[in-house]
Design an enzyme around this catalytic site. Structure first.
Site, PDB file in Angstrom:
ATOM      1  CB  ILE A 691      36.844  36.713  31.092  1.00 20.17           C
ATOM      2  CG1 ILE A 691      38.316  37.840  31.847  1.00 20.17           C
ATOM      3  CG2 ILE A 691      36.486  37.601  30.585  1.00 20.17           C
ATOM      4  CD1 ILE A 691      39.740  37.736  30.576  1.00 20.17           C
ATOM      5  N   GLY A 692      36.737  36.317  35.371  1.00 25.20           N
ATOM      6  CA  GLY A 692      37.780  36.153  35.780  1.00 25.20           C
ATOM      7  C   GLY A 692      37.854  36.451  37.237  1.00 25.20           C
ATOM      8  CB  SER A 696      46.018  38.680  44.281  1.00 25.92           C
ATOM      9  OG  SER A 696      45.126  38.183  42.662  1.00 25.92           O
ATOM     10  N   GLY A 697      42.305  39.460  42.603  1.00 22.99           N
ATOM     11  CA  GLY A 697      41.718  40.892  42.394  1.00 22.99           C
ATOM     12  C   GLY A 697      40.821  39.973  41.610  1.00 22.99           C
ATOM     13  CE  LYS A 698      34.954  41.376  41.075  1.00 23.48           C
ATOM     14  NZ  LYS A 698      33.431  41.838  41.639  1.00 23.48           N
ATOM     15  CB  VAL A 699      41.200  38.270  34.911  1.00 25.43           C
ATOM     16  CG1 VAL A 699      41.825  38.870  33.985  1.00 25.43           C
ATOM     17  CG2 VAL A 699      42.254  38.378  35.904  1.00 25.43           C
ATOM     18  CE  LYS A 713      47.104  39.045  38.460  1.00 19.65           C
ATOM     19  NZ  LYS A 713      47.468  37.626  38.226  1.00 19.65           N
ATOM     20  CG  ASP A 821      50.105  28.674  41.541  1.00 18.82           C
ATOM     21  OD1 ASP A 821      50.090  27.980  42.141  1.00 18.82           O
ATOM     22  OD2 ASP A 821      49.959  29.856  41.851  1.00 18.82           O
TER      23      ASP A 821
END
Length: 999
Positions: A691-692, A696-699, A713, A821
């Site tokens: 979904i995203g 740093s990686g995928k969700v 994540k 952030d």
């Protein structure tokens, strides 16, 4: 002849080519026109600089001339000008004495040839964007008396040549990036009257004793300059000094007795240092002293009687080691409006006439050992706003006079030995937003006059002997956020009107004698986060509608008389704590709640059944055991079959994709009680569930066996590089991000911070498992075609939720946490559009010394959200987060992205400011928002502009932001000024610290 005619023709031709605005101007007008052309003027502030009816520019905006129509003064403050300073042009104005360009966007460096403007006496370039080092040639200006370069980005050192100024009287370099030390050569400028160097990141250094040579000095402001050592004894020579501010440094030793020889002093500020010893004898010599603040040191001894006899207006001695009794003479001070001596070792009784002669506004004696009665005269002058007396041993009743003190806004009398009835008038004071009476022996009931307390936000009455009925009038308190009255003797039923408290977040009335049933319509309390009614006699059924209270995460109805079934809707809630034990509930437990983590939540209900040990466990014979055995065998067999199919499928898919995950090597670390294992998560990490994705990686969205969803994540080990020794090492950034996220989210709990369920790690991969947010991120929702779904009430709720989450990080975490952030994509939305702050991969804790975190090696954050000073210094503190949150507010108000090609080289903050100045507010607000909310939207816009102030000193703290947002949502609330009356400092730094805060 022909040659002559040709020359004349050429001359006329060139004359015609000249712009008509320049041909008729004087030479100085021509220079100023060149000055205009060298700068960007988006607001057309210099539009009058084309008028050629007169030959001089004396009628132009910001220009002043003498009797000979020669330019002597240029004042272009707040003209919204951009670009470098063209000193080569300005210095041709030979009679220019005053140049004021404050609050523009003058950038690049200050040219060395500024020294050619030899007639200058007044130079003010404050609040611009100048960078580089300070020009050493400035001291060559022979007539310069006033130099203000405050709030720029100058770095490096203060040149030693600054000791050569011949006539300089005022120098202000406040809030720059100067990082060397204060040069001793400044002691040579004996004409100086004002020396302001505060808020610069100087290296740790001593105060030059040569400053004592500045015998004409009237204002010395060296706050937050990283000063160490002792206060020089040479300061005894500063006989004309009226403002003496060395606050927020690391000074040590005692306050020198020489201070009492500085007889012109009106203001002494030495707070937040490491000073010790006692106040020096001879303070009575300072007959003009109006303000003294030596708080947050280690100063002890008794408070001298002579100090209290001075014409003080503000006395701040808090967080020290003062002991003994308070001198009775303090009650005689005719001008005292601020009196703060909390957190000391003071004893005895307060003077009986305290407040009778002086117009007390802020009064705080908390955290001492005072006893006796509360003086009835505290509000004698009708000005008292804050009354804080917590954690003492005061006894007796609250004086009736305080019930008539209509200026009161904050009352904290908790943790004393007070008793008797609370004055009827005190319950209904119109401006009080905090009324804290906890841990006393008060009796009587809540008066019906409480309906008049329209500004009340926090009502805490726990651990007293209050009794009687809670009045229906409490339902009028539209701004009430918390009502805590546990451990009292309230009786009868809850008032029906309590469901009108739409802002209520905490309702805690445990350990009372309440009866009846829960009021109808309790589901209208949409913001209720905590409901604690344990240990009462409340009966009836638990309303099914409670399951629709989406933000409720604490529910305790134990030890009551509730009957009927446990509502099935309760399993829709994300509860951190549930307790329905010891009631008369019956029937089946909702299937999603039949977990060991909830077992203790249901005990003591004989008629309640479920698949939990201890419920319905009465032994029904061998047949029942046999049925359970068969059921268990069937379930185990089914699980083995399902697991085998799934294992085979994923094994096949992993082989097909050329990669496999060894599940036996995963390590699980949980932060909450879990109803799932790592296998459930690992088996769903395929591309269909992504979904995203980010750097740093995928969700992934993972739907668990129980039907609930979580977000996962996946952070891979990162880029690998080969070192000279042949070893392979991972990209450290990914590991740092993972560790920061786990370290931060693993230990914090707040309804507006995304919940981290657990983390799973192996050598090459790391997983973070969060609660799932069905509406995604604010950035995706706001800036997509779905943005129209976010009406203003929803956007306001999102802003308030996110602000409360950040306020928790900044003010309630120990040590505080800076997110670093903050952006709309890191604010996630649940099904009710409640907001959660997420992504703590670059979060940092603030050092306990109060100086903020150390410099970062790289800039963390996202384009458009990074505070200006962070980009220059890499130093981060809470103010950086506040700037980023201000950008989020502007996104919510304008509907625009933080960076957009339409803005050109500007960002959203600059675009909003420019558009407001040039076109008005209607061109800034999102056209998709209903105009009926315009007034409220404009107020929130102003909060966003405050948060994005280029000066961190002007940004409100997050606790203050939350309060301002709450005031916007209220109808009768009025914003209070945070500026202290009577302060003499040229700037006042309000860090909004709230000692002993309840919120």
């Amino acid at each position: 002849m022909l040659h002559h005619l040709l020359f004349m023709f050429l001359f006329l031709f060139l004359l015609l080519l000249q712009p008509p605005t320049i041909t008729s101007l004087s030479q100085e007008g021509f220079y100023l026109h060149q000055f205009k052309l060298s700068l960007d003027d988006p607001s057309s502030s210099l539009s009058t600089w084309n008028n050629n009816r007169d030959q001089t520019p004396c009628t132009w905006s910001g220009i002043t001339c003498d009797d000979n129509k020669t330019v002597t003064k240029i004042n272009l403050s707040n003209f919204n000008l951009f670009g470098p300073l063209p000193t080569s042009i300005l210095c041709r104005l030979t009679n220019l004495t005053t140049l004021i360009l404050t609050n523009n966007s003058i950038n690049q460096t200050l040219p060395l040839d500024i020294s050619l403007c030899t007639s200058l006496t007044h130079l003010d370039l404050s609040q611009n964007l100048l960078t580089g080092t300070l020009p050493h040639t400035l001291s060559n200006l022979p007539n310069l008396r006033y130099l203000d370069l405050t709030a720029n980005n100058f770095s490096g050192e203060i040149p030693n040549s600054f000791g050569k100024f011949q006539k300089l009287e005022v120098i202000s370099l406040v809030y720059n990036l100067l990082d060397s030390s204060i040069p001793a050569s400044l002691g040579n400028v004996t004409t100086l009257k004002t020396l302001n160097l505060s808020y610069n990141p100087f290296q740790p250094s001593h105060i030059p004793p040569e400053i004592g040579n500045l015998t004409n000095l009237e204002i010395l402001w060296l706050s937050s300059c990283n000063l160490v050592g002792v206060i020089p004894d040479s300061f005894r020579n500063l006989k004309k000094l009226s403002v003496f501010d060395l606050s927020m440094n690391n000074l040590e030793g005692s306050i020198p007795s020489s201070l009492t020889e500085m007889t012109s002093l009106k203001q002494i500020e030495l707070y937040n240092n490491s000073l010790s010893g006692e106040l020096p004898a001879g303070m009575s010599n300072l007959t003009l002293l109006r303000l003294i603040d030596v708080s947050m040191n280690s100063i002890g001894g008794v408070i001298p009687d002579e100090l209290c006899r001075l014409p003080l207006e503000s006395l701040n001695l808090y967080e020290n080691r003062f002991s003994g009794e308070l001198p009775a003479s303090i009650a005689d001070s005719p001008n005292l409006y601020e009196f703060k001596i909390f957190t000391n070792l003071l004893t005895g009784e307060l003077p009986e006439n305290l407040g009778k002669n002086g117009p007390l506004i802020w009064f705080d004696v908390s955290n001492n050992k005072f006893s006796g009665k509360i003086p009835a005269s505290l509000c004698e002058k009708g000005a008292l706003e804050e009354l804080l007396m917590i954690h003492n041993s005061f006894s007796g009743e609250i004086p009736e006079s305080l019930g008539r003190c209509r200026t009161l806004a904050r009352v904290r009398l908790g943790f004393n030995r007070l008793s008797g009835d609370v004055p009827v008038g005190l319950w209904g004071l119109p401006h009080v937003y905090l009324l804290e009476l906890v841990d006393n022996s008060f009796s009587g009931s809540i008066a019906k006059t409480i309906g008049g307390a329209g500004n009340l936000s926090l009502l805490t009455l726990s651990n007293n002997n209050f009794s009687g009925v809670i009045p229906e009038e409490i339902g009028r308190l539209e701004n009430l956020l918390e009502f805590s009255g546990g451990n009292n003797k309230f009786n009868s039923s809850l008032p029906e009107s309590i469901v009108n408290l739409s802002q209520l977040g905490i309702l805690d009335l445990h350990n009372n004698n309440l009866s009846g049933e829960l009021p109808k319509g309790i589901q209208s309390l949409k913001k209720l986060n905590e409901l604690n009614l344990a240990n009462n006699e409340i009966a009836g059924k638990i309303p099914q509608e409670i399951g629709s209270m989406s933000v409720l995460n604490f529910l305790d109805l134990s030890n009551n008389r509730f009957s009927g079934n446990v509502p099935l809707s309760l399993q829709n809630l994300k509860l951190n704590q549930l307790n329905l034990s010891y009631n008369s509930l019956s029937g089946e437990i909702p299937p999603l709640m039949a977990k060991d983590m909830y077992r203790d939540s249901f005990i003591g209900n004989p008629g309640l059944c479920g698949d939990l040990k201890g419920l319905c466990d009465k032994g029904e014979g061998k047949s029942t055991n046999f049925v359970w055995l068969l059921r268990t065998i069937f379930i185990v067999a089914a699980l083995v079959l399902v697991f085998g199919v799934i294992w085979f499928y994923f094994k096949y898919m992993n082989i097909k994709k050329g990669r496999s995950i060894d599940k036996t090597k995963w390590t699980l670390m949980s932060f909450h009680k879990l109803g799932f294992g790592e296998d459930e998560v690992l088996n769903c990490l395929d591309e269909d569930n992504v979904i995203g994705s980010g750097s740093s990686g995928k969700v992934y969205k993972v739907v668990l066996k129980n039907g609930e969803a979580v977000a996962v994540k996946k952070i891979w080990g990162g880029v690998r590089v080969e070192t000279e020794g042949g070893d392979i090492e991972k990209n450290q950034f990914q590991d740092n991000a993972f560790d920061a996220e786990v370290e931060t989210l693993g230990k914090i709990r707040h309804k507006n911070i995304v919940k981290l369920w657990c983390c799973c790690t192996t050598r090459d991969c790391k997983l973070l498992v969060y609660e799932y947010m069905p509406n995604g991120s604010l950035g995706d929702m706001l800036h997509s075609s779905k943005g129209g779904l976010l009406d203003w009430p929803t956007r306001y709720k999102i802003a308030l939720d996110a602000a409360e989450g950040l306020s928790y990080l900044h003010h309630d975490c120990v040590p505080p946490i800076v997110h670093r952030d903050v952006k709309s994509n890191n604010i996630l939305l649940d099904e009710e559009f409640g907001a959660r702050v997420a992504d703590f991969g670059v979060a940092k804790v603030v050092e306990s010394n109060g100086k903020g975190t150390k410099s970062m090696s790289v800039i963390a954050g996202s384009c458009g959200y990074i505070a200006p000073e962070y980009a220059y210094t890499l130093r981060v503190n809470e103010k950086s987060d506040i700037y980023s949150f201000g950008v989020v507010i502007l996104e919510l108000v304008t509907g625009r992205k933080p960076v957009d090609p339409e803005f050109g080289e500007k960002d959203l903050v600059m675009w909003a400011c420019n558009t407001l100045d040039q076109k008005g507010v209607d061109h800034v607000l999102d056209s998709r928002l209903d105009s009926c909310f315009k007034e409220e939207i404009c107020k929130v816009l102003n909060i966003g502009l405050m948060c994005t102030s280029p000066l961190p000193i002007n940004r409100p703290a997050m606790r203050r932001v939350v309060k301002m947002l709450l005031e916007v949502g209220g109808t009768d609330s009025q914003t209070k000024s945070s500026q202290k009356a009577g302060k003499l400092s040229p700037y006042y730094y309000d860090d909004a610290s709230d000692h002993g805060s309840v919120a």
